[in-house]
Write a protein that holds these residues in place. Sequence first.
Motif, PDB file in Angstrom:
ATOM      1  N   GLY A  28       0.904  -1.150   0.145  1.00 32.33           N
ATOM      2  CA  GLY A  28      -0.012  -0.121   0.052  1.00 32.33           C
ATOM      3  C   GLY A  28       0.811   1.303   0.037  1.00 32.33           C
ATOM      4  O   GLY A  28       0.411   2.220  -0.734  1.00 32.33           O
ATOM      5  N   THR A  62       0.935   3.717  -3.327  1.00 34.05           N
ATOM      6  CA  THR A  62       0.604   5.308  -3.005  1.00 34.05           C
ATOM      7  C   THR A  62       1.700   6.310  -3.410  1.00 34.05           C
ATOM      8  O   THR A  62       1.381   7.096  -3.901  1.00 34.05           O
ATOM      9  CB  THR A  62       0.212   5.589  -1.413  1.00 34.05           C
ATOM     10  N   ILE A  78      -5.020   5.220  -5.409  1.00 30.41           N
ATOM     11  CA  ILE A  78      -6.389   4.634  -4.958  1.00 30.41           C
ATOM     12  C   ILE A  78      -6.123   3.179  -4.307  1.00 30.41           C
ATOM     13  O   ILE A  78      -6.644   2.889  -3.202  1.00 30.41           O
ATOM     14  CB  ILE A  78      -7.567   4.689  -5.888  1.00 30.41           C
ATOM     15  N   ILE A  79      -5.494   2.393  -5.012  1.00 29.66           N
ATOM     16  CA  ILE A  79      -5.324   0.985  -4.463  1.00 29.66           C
ATOM     17  C   ILE A  79      -4.488   0.938  -3.268  1.00 29.66           C
ATOM     18  O   ILE A  79      -4.637   0.198  -2.244  1.00 29.66           O
ATOM     19  CB  ILE A  79      -4.873   0.141  -5.592  1.00 29.66           C
ATOM     20  N   ILE A  96      -4.193   3.520  -1.366  1.00 34.96           N
ATOM     21  CA  ILE A  96      -4.708   3.962   0.001  1.00 34.96           C
ATOM     22  C   ILE A  96      -5.651   3.095   0.641  1.00 34.96           C
ATOM     23  O   ILE A  96      -5.747   2.797   1.829  1.00 34.96           O
ATOM     24  CB  ILE A  96      -5.543   5.367  -0.294  1.00 34.96           C
ATOM     25  N   PHE A  97      -6.380   2.408  -0.077  1.00 34.16           N
ATOM     26  CA  PHE A  97      -7.187   1.222   0.291  1.00 34.16           C
ATOM     27  C   PHE A  97      -6.244   0.309   1.206  1.00 34.16           C
ATOM     28  O   PHE A  97      -6.951  -0.155   1.968  1.00 34.16           O
ATOM     29  CB  PHE A  97      -8.009   0.765  -0.941  1.00 34.16           C
ATOM     30  N   LYS A  98      -5.235  -0.093   0.442  1.00 34.42           N
ATOM     31  CA  LYS A  98      -4.393  -1.178   1.266  1.00 34.42           C
ATOM     32  C   LYS A  98      -3.781  -0.558   2.500  1.00 34.42           C
ATOM     33  O   LYS A  98      -3.583  -1.389   3.493  1.00 34.42           O
ATOM     34  CB  LYS A  98      -3.192  -1.648   0.249  1.00 34.42           C
ATOM     35  N   ILE A 109      -5.453   1.346   4.156  1.00 38.46           N
ATOM     36  CA  ILE A 109      -6.644   1.344   5.463  1.00 38.46           C
ATOM     37  C   ILE A 109      -6.762  -0.131   5.729  1.00 38.46           C
ATOM     38  O   ILE A 109      -6.979  -0.412   7.023  1.00 38.46           O
ATOM     39  CB  ILE A 109      -7.720   2.097   4.526  1.00 38.46           C
ATOM     40  N   GLN A 110      -6.639  -0.846   4.792  1.00 37.59           N
ATOM     41  CA  GLN A 110      -6.766  -2.458   5.281  1.00 37.59           C
ATOM     42  C   GLN A 110      -5.585  -2.814   6.254  1.00 37.59           C
ATOM     43  O   GLN A 110      -5.852  -3.473   7.049  1.00 37.59           O
ATOM     44  CB  GLN A 110      -6.761  -3.113   3.965  1.00 37.59           C
ATOM     45  N   THR A 115      -6.602  -1.346   9.690  1.00 33.62           N
ATOM     46  CA  THR A 115      -7.779  -1.960  10.172  1.00 33.62           C
ATOM     47  C   THR A 115      -7.652  -3.402  10.594  1.00 33.62           C
ATOM     48  O   THR A 115      -8.537  -3.766  11.140  1.00 33.62           O
ATOM     49  CB  THR A 115      -9.191  -1.619   9.356  1.00 33.62           C
TER      50      THR A 115
END
Length: 178
Positions: free
Chosen positions: A17, A21, A164-165, A167-169, A171-172, A175
Amino acid sequence: MSNDFFVKVRRTIGFDGLISTIVGALIVFLPGRSARAAAGMVGAVFIAVGLFRLLSVFQKSIDNNWTRIGHVILSIIYLVAGVFIFMDMSVAAISLILVVGTLTGMTWLIEGIIQFALLNQLSANKVWSFLSALISVLGGLSLLFSPLMGGLLLWTFFGLLLMIIGIFKLIQFVTLKN
Protein backbone atom coordinates in the motif's frame (compact mmCIF):
# COMPACT_ATOMS: atom_id res chain seq x y z
CA MET A 1 -4.18 -18.84 10.56
CA SER A 2 -0.99 -18.65 12.61
CA ASN A 3 -0.02 -15.37 14.20
CA ASP A 4 3.35 -15.19 12.37
CA PHE A 5 1.68 -15.70 9.00
CA PHE A 6 -0.93 -13.05 9.80
CA VAL A 7 1.77 -10.55 10.78
CA LYS A 8 3.67 -11.22 7.54
CA VAL A 9 0.52 -10.82 5.43
CA ARG A 10 -0.37 -7.60 7.25
CA ARG A 11 3.14 -6.18 6.74
CA THR A 12 3.07 -7.15 3.06
CA ILE A 13 -0.27 -5.38 2.60
CA GLY A 14 1.08 -2.30 4.36
CA PHE A 15 4.31 -2.23 2.37
CA ASP A 16 2.45 -2.76 -0.90
CA GLY A 17 0.00 0.00 0.00
CA LEU A 18 2.80 2.40 0.85
CA ILE A 19 4.75 1.71 -2.35
CA SER A 20 1.59 1.90 -4.51
CA THR A 21 0.57 5.20 -2.94
CA ILE A 22 4.03 6.74 -3.36
CA VAL A 23 4.48 5.59 -6.97
CA GLY A 24 0.93 6.65 -7.84
CA ALA A 25 1.46 10.08 -6.29
CA LEU A 26 4.74 10.49 -8.20
CA ILE A 27 2.99 9.62 -11.46
CA VAL A 28 0.06 11.98 -10.79
CA PHE A 29 1.99 14.95 -9.40
CA LEU A 30 5.26 14.55 -11.35
CA PRO A 31 4.19 12.88 -14.61
CA GLY A 32 7.22 14.03 -16.63
CA ARG A 33 9.81 12.95 -14.09
CA SER A 34 8.09 9.64 -13.42
CA ALA A 35 7.85 8.92 -17.15
CA ARG A 36 11.58 9.71 -17.49
CA ALA A 37 12.28 7.36 -14.58
CA ALA A 38 10.23 4.61 -16.28
CA ALA A 39 12.12 5.22 -19.53
CA GLY A 40 15.38 5.03 -17.58
CA MET A 41 14.34 1.66 -16.16
CA VAL A 42 13.60 0.43 -19.68
CA GLY A 43 17.02 1.71 -20.79
CA ALA A 44 18.75 -0.05 -17.91
CA VAL A 45 16.97 -3.29 -18.77
CA PHE A 46 18.01 -2.95 -22.43
CA ILE A 47 21.65 -2.47 -21.43
CA ALA A 48 21.52 -5.41 -19.01
CA VAL A 49 19.90 -7.68 -21.64
CA GLY A 50 22.47 -6.56 -24.20
CA LEU A 51 25.36 -7.32 -21.86
CA PHE A 52 23.98 -10.73 -20.87
CA ARG A 53 23.38 -11.64 -24.53
CA LEU A 54 26.90 -10.55 -25.36
CA LEU A 55 28.28 -12.70 -22.56
CA SER A 56 26.23 -15.66 -23.81
CA VAL A 57 28.20 -15.55 -27.08
CA PHE A 58 31.22 -16.94 -25.21
CA GLN A 59 29.38 -20.02 -23.97
CA LYS A 60 30.64 -23.32 -25.27
CA SER A 61 27.10 -24.61 -25.84
CA ILE A 62 26.69 -22.43 -28.95
CA ASP A 63 28.30 -24.35 -31.81
CA ASN A 64 26.83 -22.50 -34.77
CA ASN A 65 28.72 -19.37 -35.87
CA TRP A 66 25.52 -17.84 -37.32
CA THR A 67 23.92 -18.13 -33.89
CA ARG A 68 26.89 -16.34 -32.35
CA ILE A 69 26.69 -13.57 -34.96
CA GLY A 70 22.96 -13.22 -34.33
CA HIS A 71 23.57 -12.90 -30.58
CA VAL A 72 26.26 -10.27 -31.15
CA ILE A 73 24.01 -8.23 -33.47
CA LEU A 74 21.08 -8.45 -31.07
CA SER A 75 23.35 -7.51 -28.17
CA ILE A 76 24.57 -4.44 -30.02
CA ILE A 77 20.99 -3.40 -30.83
CA TYR A 78 19.96 -3.71 -27.18
CA LEU A 79 23.05 -1.82 -25.99
CA VAL A 80 22.61 0.99 -28.52
CA ALA A 81 18.90 1.32 -27.67
CA GLY A 82 19.73 1.52 -23.97
CA VAL A 83 22.41 4.14 -24.54
CA PHE A 84 20.06 6.21 -26.75
CA ILE A 85 17.46 6.16 -24.00
CA PHE A 86 19.98 7.57 -21.52
CA MET A 87 21.20 10.20 -23.99
CA ASP A 88 17.88 12.07 -23.89
CA MET A 89 15.50 10.91 -21.20
CA SER A 90 12.78 13.43 -22.12
CA VAL A 91 12.52 12.15 -25.68
CA ALA A 92 12.63 8.58 -24.38
CA ALA A 93 9.75 9.33 -21.98
CA ILE A 94 7.68 10.87 -24.78
CA SER A 95 8.47 7.88 -27.00
CA LEU A 96 7.42 5.51 -24.23
CA ILE A 97 4.12 7.35 -23.79
CA LEU A 98 3.57 7.33 -27.58
CA VAL A 99 4.18 3.59 -27.73
CA VAL A 100 1.81 2.93 -24.81
CA GLY A 101 -0.87 5.14 -26.36
CA THR A 102 -0.51 3.55 -29.80
CA LEU A 103 -0.46 -0.05 -28.58
CA THR A 104 -3.43 0.54 -26.27
CA GLY A 105 -5.32 2.16 -29.15
CA MET A 106 -4.59 -0.77 -31.43
CA THR A 107 -5.67 -3.22 -28.73
CA TRP A 108 -8.95 -1.42 -28.07
CA LEU A 109 -9.69 -1.08 -31.79
CA ILE A 110 -9.09 -4.78 -32.45
CA GLU A 111 -11.11 -5.74 -29.38
CA GLY A 112 -14.03 -3.60 -30.57
CA ILE A 113 -13.89 -5.09 -34.08
CA ILE A 114 -13.90 -8.61 -32.62
CA GLN A 115 -16.85 -7.71 -30.40
CA PHE A 116 -18.75 -6.40 -33.44
CA ALA A 117 -17.94 -9.61 -35.33
CA LEU A 118 -19.28 -11.75 -32.48
CA LEU A 119 -22.36 -9.60 -31.91
CA ASN A 120 -24.68 -11.91 -33.87
CA GLN A 121 -23.54 -14.98 -31.95
CA LEU A 122 -24.54 -13.53 -28.60
CA SER A 123 -27.89 -14.77 -27.37
CA ALA A 124 -28.28 -12.39 -24.43
CA ASN A 125 -28.81 -8.65 -24.49
CA LYS A 126 -26.97 -7.33 -27.56
CA VAL A 127 -27.33 -3.66 -26.62
CA TRP A 128 -24.60 -3.78 -23.97
CA SER A 129 -22.30 -5.76 -26.24
CA PHE A 130 -22.88 -3.26 -29.05
CA LEU A 131 -22.17 -0.30 -26.73
CA SER A 132 -19.04 -1.98 -25.39
CA ALA A 133 -17.79 -2.64 -28.93
CA LEU A 134 -18.58 0.92 -30.01
CA ILE A 135 -16.76 2.41 -27.01
CA SER A 136 -13.74 0.15 -27.67
CA VAL A 137 -13.59 1.18 -31.34
CA LEU A 138 -14.04 4.88 -30.59
CA GLY A 139 -11.51 4.79 -27.76
CA GLY A 140 -9.03 2.88 -29.90
CA LEU A 141 -9.41 5.31 -32.80
CA SER A 142 -9.04 8.32 -30.52
CA LEU A 143 -5.82 6.86 -29.09
CA LEU A 144 -4.48 6.09 -32.56
CA PHE A 145 -5.22 9.60 -33.83
CA SER A 146 -3.76 11.25 -30.73
CA PRO A 147 -1.40 8.75 -29.09
CA LEU A 148 0.52 11.36 -27.09
CA MET A 149 -2.54 12.86 -25.40
CA GLY A 150 -4.07 9.42 -24.95
CA GLY A 151 -0.82 8.05 -23.55
CA LEU A 152 -0.58 10.95 -21.09
CA LEU A 153 -4.18 10.35 -20.06
CA LEU A 154 -3.48 6.63 -19.57
CA TRP A 155 -0.30 7.45 -17.59
CA THR A 156 -2.26 9.78 -15.29
CA PHE A 157 -5.10 7.28 -14.95
CA PHE A 158 -2.56 4.58 -14.03
CA GLY A 159 -1.13 6.88 -11.34
CA LEU A 160 -4.59 7.61 -9.94
CA LEU A 161 -5.41 3.90 -9.80
CA LEU A 162 -2.15 3.15 -8.01
CA MET A 163 -2.87 5.88 -5.47
CA ILE A 164 -6.42 4.66 -4.82
CA ILE A 165 -5.34 1.02 -4.50
CA GLY A 166 -2.47 2.05 -2.24
CA ILE A 167 -4.69 4.09 0.03
CA PHE A 168 -7.18 1.23 0.33
CA LYS A 169 -4.36 -1.17 1.19
CA LEU A 170 -3.04 1.24 3.81
CA ILE A 171 -6.53 1.46 5.33
CA GLN A 172 -6.70 -2.35 5.27
CA PHE A 173 -3.27 -2.50 6.96
CA VAL A 174 -4.37 -0.15 9.74
CA THR A 175 -7.72 -1.87 10.31
CA LEU A 176 -6.41 -5.46 10.30
CA LYS A 177 -6.24 -6.81 13.82
CA ASN A 178 -5.54 -10.23 15.31
